[in-house]
Scaffold this motif. Structure first.
Motif, short mmCIF file in Angstrom:
data_model
loop_
_atom_site.label_atom_id
_atom_site.label_comp_id
_atom_site.label_asym_id
_atom_site.label_seq_id
_atom_site.Cartn_x
_atom_site.Cartn_y
_atom_site.Cartn_z
N UNK A 16 66.75 -6.40 -7.21
CA UNK A 16 66.80 -4.98 -6.85
C UNK A 16 67.41 -4.16 -7.98
N UNK A 17 68.46 -4.68 -8.60
CA UNK A 17 69.10 -3.99 -9.72
C UNK A 17 68.14 -3.89 -10.92
N UNK A 18 67.44 -4.97 -11.22
CA UNK A 18 66.48 -4.97 -12.33
C UNK A 18 65.35 -3.96 -12.09
N UNK A 19 64.89 -3.87 -10.85
CA UNK A 19 63.82 -2.92 -10.53
C UNK A 19 64.30 -1.48 -10.72
N UNK A 20 65.52 -1.18 -10.28
CA UNK A 20 66.08 0.15 -10.44
C UNK A 20 66.24 0.50 -11.92
N UNK A 21 66.80 -0.44 -12.71
CA UNK A 21 66.99 -0.20 -14.14
C UNK A 21 65.65 -0.02 -14.86
N UNK A 22 64.64 -0.76 -14.43
CA UNK A 22 63.32 -0.66 -15.03
C UNK A 22 62.75 0.75 -14.86
N UNK A 23 62.90 1.32 -13.68
CA UNK A 23 62.40 2.66 -13.43
C UNK A 23 63.16 3.69 -14.27
N UNK A 24 64.48 3.55 -14.32
CA UNK A 24 65.30 4.46 -15.12
C UNK A 24 64.93 4.36 -16.59
N UNK A 25 64.82 3.13 -17.11
CA UNK A 25 64.48 2.95 -18.52
C UNK A 25 63.09 3.50 -18.83
N UNK A 26 62.15 3.32 -17.92
CA UNK A 26 60.80 3.83 -18.11
C UNK A 26 60.81 5.35 -18.27
N UNK A 27 61.55 6.04 -17.42
CA UNK A 27 61.65 7.50 -17.52
C UNK A 27 62.36 7.91 -18.81
N UNK A 28 63.39 7.17 -19.19
CA UNK A 28 64.10 7.49 -20.43
C UNK A 28 63.20 7.31 -21.65
N UNK A 40 59.61 15.78 -34.32
CA UNK A 40 59.13 15.12 -35.53
C UNK A 40 60.01 13.96 -35.95
N UNK A 41 60.73 13.38 -35.00
CA UNK A 41 61.60 12.24 -35.29
C UNK A 41 62.99 12.61 -35.77
N UNK A 42 63.28 13.91 -35.88
CA UNK A 42 64.59 14.37 -36.34
C UNK A 42 65.62 14.15 -35.24
N UNK A 43 66.51 13.17 -35.44
CA UNK A 43 67.49 12.80 -34.42
C UNK A 43 68.56 13.87 -34.21
N UNK A 44 68.62 14.85 -35.10
CA UNK A 44 69.61 15.93 -34.96
C UNK A 44 69.06 17.11 -34.15
N UNK A 45 67.78 17.08 -33.81
CA UNK A 45 67.20 18.14 -32.98
C UNK A 45 67.86 18.07 -31.60
N UNK A 46 68.21 19.22 -31.02
CA UNK A 46 68.96 19.23 -29.76
C UNK A 46 68.30 18.45 -28.63
N UNK A 47 67.00 18.60 -28.44
CA UNK A 47 66.31 17.91 -27.35
C UNK A 47 66.34 16.40 -27.51
N UNK A 48 66.07 15.93 -28.73
CA UNK A 48 66.06 14.49 -28.98
C UNK A 48 67.47 13.93 -28.91
N UNK A 49 68.45 14.68 -29.44
CA UNK A 49 69.83 14.22 -29.39
C UNK A 49 70.30 14.06 -27.93
N UNK A 50 69.92 15.01 -27.07
CA UNK A 50 70.28 14.94 -25.64
C UNK A 50 69.61 13.73 -24.98
N UNK A 51 68.34 13.50 -25.31
CA UNK A 51 67.61 12.35 -24.75
C UNK A 51 68.26 11.04 -25.18
N UNK A 52 68.71 10.95 -26.43
CA UNK A 52 69.38 9.76 -26.93
C UNK A 52 70.70 9.54 -26.20
N UNK A 53 71.45 10.63 -25.98
CA UNK A 53 72.73 10.52 -25.27
C UNK A 53 72.53 10.05 -23.83
N UNK A 54 71.48 10.56 -23.16
CA UNK A 54 71.19 10.12 -21.79
C UNK A 54 70.83 8.64 -21.77
N UNK A 55 70.06 8.20 -22.75
CA UNK A 55 69.67 6.79 -22.81
C UNK A 55 70.90 5.90 -23.05
#
Length: 176
Positions: A16-28, A40-55
């Protein structure tokens, strides 16, 4: 007596835990890919930086994060779109479904099917959004509808099935 030993219980919990993590990771991964493509792969861009922090906050391995970023800037990369679907559930409860998908038509059909199968109705853009105010934490209901136990059970089943759909990120309702 099958299923009564400690290993069976651990296996069930881990599954059950693996299934939940799989769904979360898929969305991330979808979010990282989309933001990487936009930046464009720029890790300092605000949107990408936020996505990385969430992951990272969800304990996603660094290797998976890097792979998702590379996928976003790669040739022929998949394109993910943010989608919002609206509908009504039991007792007229307004429902907003937010998701991230590579195929809006497929996702739309799946969401429509879930609504109809669970006694809800799929609505046009703007038909249910009026019942919510955009707040910092998402969508806040303007007024809440109190449900009977029977309608509450139906709504819980509908929401659970919507959340199990692989492209759905959040489900908002105005039920009390």
């Amino acid at each position: 007596m099958s299923g009564h030993n400690k290993w069976s219980q651990i296996k069930r919990k881990k599954g059950a835990e693996d299934e939940r993590r799989s769904k979360v990771f898929s969305l991330l991964v979808k979010n990282l890919t989309r933001e990487s493509k936009m930046a464009g792969g720029n890790k300092e861009a605000p949107g990408l930086r936020t996505a990385i922090e969430k992951a990272r906050a969800s304990n996603m391995p660094a290797e998976n994060i890097e792979r998702a970023i590379a996928k976003g800037i790669g040739e022929g990369a998949e394109s993910y779109e943010t989608v919002i679907y609206e509908g009504y559930g039991p007792a007229g409860v307004a429902i907003i479904v937010k998701g991230l998908t590579d195929s809006p038509n497929r996702t739309s059909n799946e969401i429509k099917h879930i609504f109809s199968k669970n006694g809800g109705s799929f609505a046009a853009q703007g038909a249910a959004m009026w019942a919510f105010t955009k707040g910092e934490a998402g969508l806040i209901p303007n007024m809440e509808i109190v449900l009977t136990d029977k309608d509450g059970m139906k709504l819980a089943g509908l929401i659970e099935e919507l959340e199990d759909q692989s492209d759905v990120e959040n489900v908002y309702t105005n039920a009390a």
